[in-house]
Write a protein that holds these residues in place. Structure first.
Motif, PDB file in Angstrom:
ATOM      1  N   HIS A  94      27.916  45.170  35.504  1.00  0.00           N
ATOM      2  CA  HIS A  94      27.821  45.137  36.996  1.00  0.00           C
ATOM      3  C   HIS A  94      29.227  44.803  37.678  1.00  0.00           C
ATOM      4  N   HIS A  96      29.779  42.524  40.143  1.00  0.00           N
ATOM      5  CA  HIS A  96      29.937  40.955  40.521  1.00  0.00           C
ATOM      6  C   HIS A  96      31.149  40.312  40.090  1.00  0.00           C
ATOM      7  N   HIS A  99      32.122  39.074  36.512  1.00  0.00           N
ATOM      8  CA  HIS A  99      31.844  39.855  35.607  1.00  0.00           C
ATOM      9  C   HIS A  99      33.067  41.164  35.394  1.00  0.00           C
ATOM     10  N   HIS A 195      19.147  42.939  39.829  1.00  0.00           N
ATOM     11  CA  HIS A 195      20.327  41.851  40.290  1.00  0.00           C
ATOM     12  C   HIS A 195      21.259  42.399  40.873  1.00  0.00           C
ATOM     13  N   ASP A 214      23.848  39.920  33.632  1.00  0.00           N
ATOM     14  CA  ASP A 214      22.922  38.746  34.657  1.00  0.00           C
ATOM     15  C   ASP A 214      21.648  39.412  34.579  1.00  0.00           C
TER      16      ASP A 214
HETATM   17 ZN   LIG Z   1      25.784  39.063  38.872  1.00  0.00          ZN
END
Ligand SMILES: [Zn+2]
Length: 345
Positions: A94, A96, A99, A195, A214
């Motif tokens: 993902h 975020h 990451h 998430h 996550d």
């Molecule tokens: Zn995350």
């Protein structure tokens, strides 16, 4: 110098900190590595995973882009007899910050292809349109009862995040259940929205490994937050559905984005389901005949002294439970002066 000299401590929003980047790399099995990258947040580390195919390296998530992290990754790989320039494929669970934020450096320096889901790419694109996103943040959180000052703090945080995600182009959009084969390495993309709307896991069926990002973590329930651009997204319902989806897979070991690998997947899923049921009931207990905003209710949920950032996380959590409770028909939502208020039915 790749990054700003200072990084912001997410656990204590008002403090700028210096810290030493000190990664760890360990070989899980032949040619398959876990890279634990330091970060200045409460979780302290984020895990990237890597395997070797022929002379190429495939990296799953990149870690957080803060001062020194790229150089430390390079050094760690060298110590393991690997060369960062051989990273030719970067798969992202993902987008975020912790990451994905080094993806742009890798693409530029090594020519790596970047793979992610369409929805993750949309999330990423919002970070490239700060004015639009900031406008939407103001509108969205004002409707949930936050003051201008509180929203300014979120925007400050958002600007920081936007600043450290390196710019990249998506080379390949992932599809659910798509299978990739690199020699003996074979893995399947499993869409696990919740998430983040665009979250995916990577499942190595023959080995029973799940690279979980996550989606599921060993020691905390992953944070859920609203999609400020998409009101039709139900984070909790979607997340629980994605937990069920991985619960059906023959997984022996979970390799999470934070913390150590773990087994007993179904036990962990049951714990997280219970956690959300309990938290949702706590929110429901605070909704009564008096109209309250999301902010009011989240404020009641805070029982000890917490940082502004934690208050924001609690507000987001409250918001997603209210959304579910409204969908279940047990509370009602009305609008007063452009602000949403909730009452019990
Ligand atoms: Zn995350």
């Amino acid at each position: 110098m790749r990054t700003p000299q200072r990084c912001r401590d997410a656990a204590q929003r008002s403090i700028w900190v210096f810290y030493k980047v000190d990664n760890m790399i360990s070989e899980i099995e032949k040619d398959f590595y876990r890279i634990s990258l330091r970060m200045p947040y409460r979780l302290r580390h984020v895990n990237a995973y890597l395997f070797v195919y022929d002379k190429e390296l495939l990296l799953f998530d990149t870690g957080l882009n803060v001062s020194g992290s790229y150089e430390t990754l390079e050094k760690d790989l060298t110590n393991a007899g690997l060369n960062i320039n051989n990273i030719k494929h970067v798969f992202l669970t993902h987008t975020h910050t912790d990451h994905c934020s080094m993806a742009g450096f890798l693409q530029k320096d090594t020519g790596a292809k970047i793979y992610l889901s369409n929805a993750a790419s949309e999330d990423y694109e919002h970070t490239r349109q700060p004015d639009l996103t900031i406008k939407q943040v103001r509108k969205f959180y004002a409707r949930h009862g936050m003051s201008g000052r509180q929203i300014d703090l979120i925007i400050e945080e958002y600007k920081y995040i936007q600043n450290i995600i390196t710019e990249f182009n998506t080379d390949c959009y992932l599809h659910n259940h798509e299978v990739f084969e690199f020699g003996d390495w074979k893995f399947e993309v499993i869409f696990t929205p919740g998430h983040a709307a665009g979250h995916v896991c990577f499942f190595f069926r023959e080995k029973g490994f799940l690279l979980a990002g996550d989606h599921i973590l060993p020691f905390i329930a992953p944070i859920l937050s609203p999609d400020i651009f998409d009101d039709s997204f139900y984070p909790l319902k979607t997340y629980l559905g994605s937990l069920d989806a991985i619960g059906e897979l023959p997984i022996s070991t979970i390799y999470p984005g934070h913390g150590n690998p773990f087994v007993d997947l179904n036990e962990r899923i049951a714990e997280i389901q219970k956690h959300h049921q309990k938290r949702k009931n706590n929110v429901l207990d605070r909704v009564n005949s008096k109209p309250k905003t999301t902010y009011d209710i989240s404020h009641e949920m805070i029982t000890s002294s917490v940082s502004d950032f934690d208050k924001f996380l609690i507000l987001n959590e409250t918001l997603i439970y209210l959304k579910e409770l409204k969908a279940e028909g047990v509370i009602s939502e009305d609008t007063t002066n452009n602000v949403l208020v909730y009452t019990a039915i």
